[in-house]
Design an enzyme around this catalytic site. Structure first.
Site, PDB file in Angstrom:
ATOM      1  CE  LYS A  88      42.847  77.907  22.843  1.00  0.00           C
ATOM      2  NZ  LYS A  88      44.157  77.189  22.802  1.00  0.00           N
ATOM      3  CG  ASN A 136      44.643  36.253  55.448  1.00  0.00           C
ATOM      4  OD1 ASN A 136      45.512  36.909  55.544  1.00  0.00           O
ATOM      5  ND2 ASN A 136      44.889  34.794  55.364  1.00  0.00           N
ATOM      6  CD  GLU A 177      41.177  70.187  26.740  1.00  0.00           C
ATOM      7  OE1 GLU A 177      41.854  70.026  25.682  1.00  0.00           O
ATOM      8  OE2 GLU A 177      41.120  71.036  27.612  1.00  0.00           O
ATOM      9  CE1 TYR A 214      45.993  38.804  51.951  1.00  0.00           C
ATOM     10  CE2 TYR A 214      47.883  37.888  52.365  1.00  0.00           C
ATOM     11  CZ  TYR A 214      47.200  38.932  52.239  1.00  0.00           C
ATOM     12  OH  TYR A 214      47.898  40.211  52.072  1.00  0.00           O
ATOM     13  CB  SER A 271      46.509  79.897  26.763  1.00  0.00           C
ATOM     14  OG  SER A 271      47.955  80.125  26.247  1.00  0.00           O
ATOM     15  CG  ASN A 278      42.314  76.313  26.365  1.00  0.00           C
ATOM     16  OD1 ASN A 278      41.932  76.709  25.233  1.00  0.00           O
ATOM     17  ND2 ASN A 278      43.628  76.805  26.722  1.00  0.00           N
ATOM     18  CB  SER A 297      49.560  47.999  53.244  1.00  0.00           C
ATOM     19  OG  SER A 297      49.101  47.439  54.425  1.00  0.00           O
ATOM     20  CD  GLN A 352      50.208  44.933  52.041  1.00  0.00           C
ATOM     21  OE1 GLN A 352      50.003  44.439  52.974  1.00  0.00           O
ATOM     22  NE2 GLN A 352      51.488  45.584  51.686  1.00  0.00           N
ATOM     23  CB  THR A 394      25.169  58.294  12.816  1.00  0.00           C
ATOM     24  OG1 THR A 394      24.922  58.647  11.479  1.00  0.00           O
ATOM     25  CG2 THR A 394      23.891  58.168  13.363  1.00  0.00           C
ATOM     26  CG  HIS A 395      29.214  57.343  10.603  1.00  0.00           C
ATOM     27  ND1 HIS A 395      29.818  55.903  10.838  1.00  0.00           N
ATOM     28  CD2 HIS A 395      27.972  57.028  10.436  1.00  0.00           C
ATOM     29  CE1 HIS A 395      28.819  54.972  10.495  1.00  0.00           C
ATOM     30  NE2 HIS A 395      27.712  55.615  10.302  1.00  0.00           N
TER      31      HIS A 395
HETATM   32  N1  ARG Z   1      47.883  44.535  54.798  1.00  0.00           N
HETATM   33  C1  ARG Z   1      47.371  43.400  54.230  1.00  0.00           C
HETATM   34  C2  ARG Z   1      46.553  43.207  53.136  1.00  0.00           C
HETATM   35  O1  ARG Z   1      46.070  44.186  52.876  1.00  0.00           O
HETATM   36  C3  ARG Z   1      46.918  42.352  55.343  1.00  0.00           C
HETATM   37  C4  ARG Z   1      46.821  40.986  55.339  1.00  0.00           C
HETATM   38  C5  ARG Z   1      48.056  40.501  55.682  1.00  0.00           C
HETATM   39  N2  ARG Z   1      47.926  38.826  55.885  1.00  0.00           N
HETATM   40  C6  ARG Z   1      48.998  38.168  56.088  1.00  0.00           C
HETATM   41  N3  ARG Z   1      48.472  36.929  56.146  1.00  0.00           N
HETATM   42  N4  ARG Z   1      49.986  38.530  55.847  1.00  0.00           N
HETATM   43  O2  ARG Z   1      46.554  42.437  52.346  1.00  0.00           O
END
Ligand code: ARG
Length: 468
Positions: free
Chosen positions: A288, A115, A295, A322, A282, A290, A28, A327, A160-161
């Site tokens: 144009k 965790n 948007e 957990y 455009s 825009n 991550s 993650q 309205t509408h």
């Molecule tokens: N990168 C993990 C997360 O965001 C960290 C937690 C990992 N914990 C574990 N017990 N493997 O959730």
């Protein structure tokens, strides 16, 4: 299979190396590295608490704090190496700490697990992000309030509408949005209370046998409360969901505003010209201009709603405590905050710079019988029951439509032919500006009421700005 260079913090029980494909799949760090500052803050507070209860010596705490601050600077100056093998930001920082100070660094993870560490960093990050969004919302409110005096004399059709309904003052529109964003701010503020809770100390799921003092950690990190159940801590993502919901609400309001201004900037409406630096052209049609920013404000709302949806589905049916699924909470919540912040940051200057097309608005203001309701209420004030008054005015509108004239152009004889309660006073409620001026209820578009509300908003903004 590539051998990994970095030993895993959890590798003791393992006899084989992690498959590289697993490392790539489970990492991550590519997205949670932005938690670095929150993680370091939380680690310093945790270490300080460990020193308070004499699990660490003061000197050990100082070494840890100094090294963590060095790591923070290295990350900020891009002198820090991120590697997939170290999974996430928490492992990276701890690994770097141990490289710097050896065994003392190995003590930081005492009475803590990833965790409770992850949720703590995420709570700190979201707390900051909420404060940033709140400031952006105040800036949008300020932009709307800032227009009110200059636009006070502009009457717009209220719909309205999406059918012409009754005339309203332009600042009444601006303040309607201020109210919506105020509720968004209140919702965020309420959500912040449930974000601002200490999870750290719950450890993996059961707490710890070590004599920690969670009140200290909470105090150092400015948390208002301490989570009372360790199992709850590592499984709870309500605070993420709730933040995402608040953001989706803001995005919805922004989308309504954008849609309205997109319509208003068409040739068909021609009520408003967005500032040119906030428009694009455009590649094929030379004429144009825009409203792409508006948007995209409308369009990006889809992402924020999608992020909320992702989080709801992600957390559905997870057993305590957990699970690694959690993650996946980061990408949608980061994206939701980033998107809403970008939307709000563009909205303020766009609101400030838009120009009402006064002539065009005025030239068509008497179309659509916007004064019919005021006329009905004129009759009610002369003792005619509402249902009857409604019917009488309906017939007058039909007559005026047949002749393709506004109500104010009908001669007195036509009014009196339909009901003898009409006298010359009728002309004082006909026409858009008379219809607006005839209003008097609290919260209405009556100029005196709108003036009061503008003053209320100005004072409120003034107070908030002074409070910083
Ligand atoms: N990168 C993990 C997360 O965001 C960290 C937690 C990992 N914990 C574990 N017990 N493997 O959730």
């Amino acid at each position: 299979m590539l051998p990994t260079k970095t030993e895993k913090a959890w590798s003791g029980v393992f006899t084989e190396k992690t498959d590289r494909r697993v490392e790539l799949f489970t990492e991550s760090i590519s997205f949670d590295r932005r938690l670095y500052e929150a993680d370091i803050l939380a680690s310093i507070a945790h270490a300080q608490m460990l020193a308070d209860v004499r699990i660490l010596t003061t000197d050990e705490f100082q070494q840890i704090a100094d090294a963590l601050n060095d790591i923070r600077r290295e990350i900020e100056n891009a002198h820090f190496e991120f590697k997939i093998e170290l999974e996430d930001i928490h492992m990276h920082i701890e690994h770097a700490l141990i490289e710097k100070i050896g065994d003392v660094g190995r003590k930081l993870h005492t009475a803590r697990s990833r965790n409770d560490q992850t949720v703590t960093a995420l709570r700190l990050w979201i707390r900051d992000a909420i404060d940033r969004i709140d400031r952006c919302l105040l800036a949008v409110q300020t932009a709307f309030v800032g227009r009110c005096d200059a636009d006070f004399d502009v009457i717009l059709p209220g719909y309205t509408h999406l059918q012409r309904a009754q005339p309203v003052l332009a600042p009444h529109y601006w303040l309607a949005y201020c109210e919506k964003f105020q509720r968004d701010r209140e919702r965020l503020g309420d959500c912040r209370k449930r974000v601002n809770i200490l999870g750290l100390g719950a450890a993996a799921l059961a707490g710890t046998s070590l004599p920690i003092d969670r009140t200290k950690t909470a105090e150092y990190l400015g948390f208002e409360d301490i989570a009372a159940n360790s199992l709850d801590v590592s499984s709870d993502r309500d605070f993420v969901l709730e933040s995402a919901f608040c953001l989706a609400g803001i995005a919805l309001h922004m989308s309504t505003f954008a849609e309205e201004w997109i319509l208003w900037s068409t040739a068909e409406f021609n009520f408003l010209r967005p500032p040119q630096p906030f428009c694009t052209g455009s590649s094929i049609m030379p004429q144009k201009v825009n409203p792409d920013v508006l948007e995209l404000i409308r369009g990006k709302t889809a992402r924020v709603i999608g992020n909320l949806q992702t989080l709801l589905v992600l957390t559905k049916g997870l057993p305590l405590a957990y699970n690694r699924d959690l993650q996946e909470d980061k990408l949608p919540i980061f994206d939701a905050f980033d998107t809403v912040e970008a939307v709000l940051s563009l909205a303020s200057p766009l609101i400030e710079g838009a120009v009402l097309q006064r002539e065009s608005i005025r030239s068509r203001l008497e179309l659509g019988y916007l004064d019919a309701t005021a006329l009905m209420e004129y009759l009610i004030q002369r003792g005619i029951p509402q249902r009857s008054a409604h019917g009488i005015v309906g017939r007058l509108v039909r007559l005026a439509m047949e002749r393709a004239v506004p109500l104010a152009s009908l001669p007195m004889s036509d009014f009196q032919a339909i009901h003898d309660a009409f006298d010359m006073g009728v002309f004082s409620v006909l026409g858009a500006s008379n219809a607006v001026a005839a209003m008097q209820s609290y919260g209405s578009t009556a100029p005196s009421e709108v003036r009061k509300q503008i003053d209320v908003w100005k004072a409120k903004i003034e107070r908030e700005r002074a409070a910083g």
